[in-house]
Design a protein around this motif. Structure first.
Motif, PDB file in Angstrom:
ATOM      1  N   VAL A  33       0.856  -1.195   0.000  1.00  0.00           N
ATOM      2  CA  VAL A  33       0.000   0.000   0.000  1.00  0.00           C
ATOM      3  C   VAL A  33       0.888   1.240   0.000  1.00  0.00           C
ATOM      4  CG1 VAL A  33      -1.921  -1.141   1.170  1.00  0.00           C
ATOM      5  CG2 VAL A  33      -0.168  -0.028   2.543  1.00  0.00           C
ATOM      6  N   GLY A  34       0.326   2.347  -0.432  1.00  0.00           N
ATOM      7  CA  GLY A  34       1.106   3.575  -0.501  1.00  0.00           C
ATOM      8  C   GLY A  34       2.005   3.598  -1.719  1.00  0.00           C
ATOM      9  N   ARG A 182       2.860  -4.385   7.735  1.00  0.00           N
ATOM     10  CA  ARG A 182       4.326  -4.387   7.800  1.00  0.00           C
ATOM     11  C   ARG A 182       4.824  -3.040   7.309  1.00  0.00           C
ATOM     12  NH1 ARG A 182       8.662  -7.406   3.791  1.00  0.00           N
ATOM     13  NH2 ARG A 182      10.540  -6.549   4.794  1.00  0.00           N
ATOM     14  N   ILE A 183       5.852  -2.505   7.958  1.00  0.00           N
ATOM     15  CA  ILE A 183       6.505  -1.275   7.518  1.00  0.00           C
ATOM     16  C   ILE A 183       7.986  -1.576   7.328  1.00  0.00           C
ATOM     17  CG2 ILE A 183       6.847   1.182   7.941  1.00  0.00           C
ATOM     18  CD1 ILE A 183       4.690   1.043  10.073  1.00  0.00           C
ATOM     19  N   GLN A 192       4.975   0.028   2.787  1.00  0.00           N
ATOM     20  CA  GLN A 192       4.014  -0.555   3.717  1.00  0.00           C
ATOM     21  C   GLN A 192       3.221  -1.658   3.011  1.00  0.00           C
ATOM     22  OE1 GLN A 192       1.781   2.993   4.360  1.00  0.00           O
ATOM     23  NE2 GLN A 192       3.196   3.838   5.856  1.00  0.00           N
ATOM     24  N   TRP A 193       2.849  -2.666   3.798  1.00  0.00           N
ATOM     25  CA  TRP A 193       2.007  -3.754   3.316  1.00  0.00           C
ATOM     26  C   TRP A 193       0.861  -3.935   4.287  1.00  0.00           C
ATOM     27  CZ3 TRP A 193       7.197  -3.541   3.208  1.00  0.00           C
ATOM     28  CH2 TRP A 193       7.879  -3.880   2.015  1.00  0.00           C
ATOM     29  N   ALA A 194      -0.280  -4.404   3.782  1.00  0.00           N
ATOM     30  CA  ALA A 194      -1.437  -4.626   4.635  1.00  0.00           C
ATOM     31  C   ALA A 194      -2.195  -5.856   4.180  1.00  0.00           C
ATOM     32  CB  ALA A 194      -2.365  -3.415   4.623  1.00  0.00           C
ATOM     33  N   TRP A 195      -2.711  -6.613   5.147  1.00  0.00           N
ATOM     34  CA  TRP A 195      -3.609  -7.712   4.797  1.00  0.00           C
ATOM     35  C   TRP A 195      -4.881  -7.148   4.180  1.00  0.00           C
ATOM     36  CZ3 TRP A 195      -7.851  -9.533   8.324  1.00  0.00           C
ATOM     37  CH2 TRP A 195      -8.602 -10.568   7.719  1.00  0.00           C
ATOM     38  N   PRO A 197      -5.859  -4.039   2.319  1.00  0.00           N
ATOM     39  CA  PRO A 197      -5.278  -2.843   1.720  1.00  0.00           C
ATOM     40  C   PRO A 197      -6.225  -1.660   1.629  1.00  0.00           C
ATOM     41  CG  PRO A 197      -5.721  -4.502   0.034  1.00  0.00           C
ATOM     42  CD  PRO A 197      -5.960  -5.162   1.360  1.00  0.00           C
ATOM     43  N   ASP A 198      -7.520  -1.842   1.857  1.00  0.00           N
ATOM     44  CA  ASP A 198      -8.458  -0.718   1.804  1.00  0.00           C
ATOM     45  C   ASP A 198      -8.108   0.359   2.820  1.00  0.00           C
ATOM     46  OD1 ASP A 198      -9.835  -1.913  -0.213  1.00  0.00           O
ATOM     47  OD2 ASP A 198     -11.517  -2.590   1.013  1.00  0.00           O
ATOM     48  N   THR A 199      -7.398  -0.017   3.878  1.00  0.00           N
ATOM     49  CA  THR A 199      -7.009   0.976   4.878  1.00  0.00           C
ATOM     50  C   THR A 199      -5.885   1.870   4.371  1.00  0.00           C
ATOM     51  OG1 THR A 199      -5.503  -0.640   5.876  1.00  0.00           O
ATOM     52  CG2 THR A 199      -7.697  -0.438   6.836  1.00  0.00           C
ATOM     53  N   GLY A 200      -5.186   1.446   3.311  1.00  0.00           N
ATOM     54  CA  GLY A 200      -4.092   2.247   2.770  1.00  0.00           C
ATOM     55  C   GLY A 200      -3.034   2.488   3.824  1.00  0.00           C
ATOM     56  N   GLY A 201      -2.536   3.718   3.884  1.00  0.00           N
ATOM     57  CA  GLY A 201      -1.519   4.061   4.874  1.00  0.00           C
ATOM     58  C   GLY A 201      -2.073   4.452   6.222  1.00  0.00           C
TER      59      GLY A 201
END
Length: 215
Positions: A33-34, A182-183, A192-195, A197-201
């Motif tokens: 994300v980002g 994860r950052i 950044q990574w997210a399970w 991804p809709d949350t973005g940063g």
């Protein structure tokens, strides 16, 4: 996003994800994300027992950009994995857990009503209320700024720590809202990574958390 969390007996954590129980849980990729430039693969697994929620996160990496050695430090300013657990959606309180590749931790209870928010360290964080955790490194040493091929972390977040959040402990068919991040700070611009991804940063956009469904 939804993840089915299978039941297990309790087991010892090594940070390597080599316990036989993990063979019963599928890998799930985290999405980047980002705008960060990192292309490392990041993935996770989840299980639950009668005592706690188990999570395994595996991170490709080249440099361990982390030198903090004290628990409760500002780990999010260096390489880190973050877990967010929101067991009861009618509340605006959730649990955040951060762990660095050096096996340093930061547990926080967060109250977030949609405006300014803040986190507090859990009270009585000891014994059966303390998160069990371990990290391991491959292709190098577990030390600050070491060159590596990757690192992984395991944790068991005990239900005893989450008392008061409702829907704790989970039972078969129950759902919790959650996210895993994860950052990485290898480049001047963080990646950044997210399970989910809709949350973005915005890691604390709890209304966009995914769903853990307990088998």
């Amino acid at each position: 996003m939804e993840l089915l969390v299978r039941k297990t007996e309790d087991f010892v954590l090594t940070g390597r994800g080599d316990a036989p129980a993990w063979s019963n849980a599928p890998w799930v990729d985290l999405a980047r994300v980002g705008t960060g430039p990192g292309t490392y693969k990041t993935r996770t697994k989840a299980l639950y027992s009668n005592t706690g929620l188990y999570l395994l996160v595996d991170c490709e990496d080249k440099i361990l950009t982390a030198d903090m050695t004290q628990d409760y430090d500002m780990l999010f300013t260096q390489d880190v994995v973050e877990v967010f657990l929101w067991p009861e959606a009618s509340q605006r309180t959730y649990f955040e857990y951060e762990i660095s590749p050096l096996d340093v931790e930061l547990p926080i209870m967060v109250i977030n009503a949609g405006g300014p928010f803040h986190g507090w360290l859990p009270f009585g964080y000891a014994g059966g209320r303390r998160v069990r955790h371990a990290t391991s490194v491959r292709g190098g040493e577990r030390r600050p700024y070491a060159k590596v091929d990757g690192w992984s972390c395991e944790m068991c977040i005990p239900y005893a720590l989450l008392v008061g959040l409702q829907n704790v402990p989970p039972t078969s068919g129950m759902t919790w809202r959650a996210n895993i991040y994860r950052i990485d700070y290898d480049a001047p611009e963080v990646t950044q990574w997210a399970w989910c991804p809709d949350t973005g940063g915005n890691f604390h956009d709890y209304k966009k958390f995914g769903t853990l469904t307990f088998e």
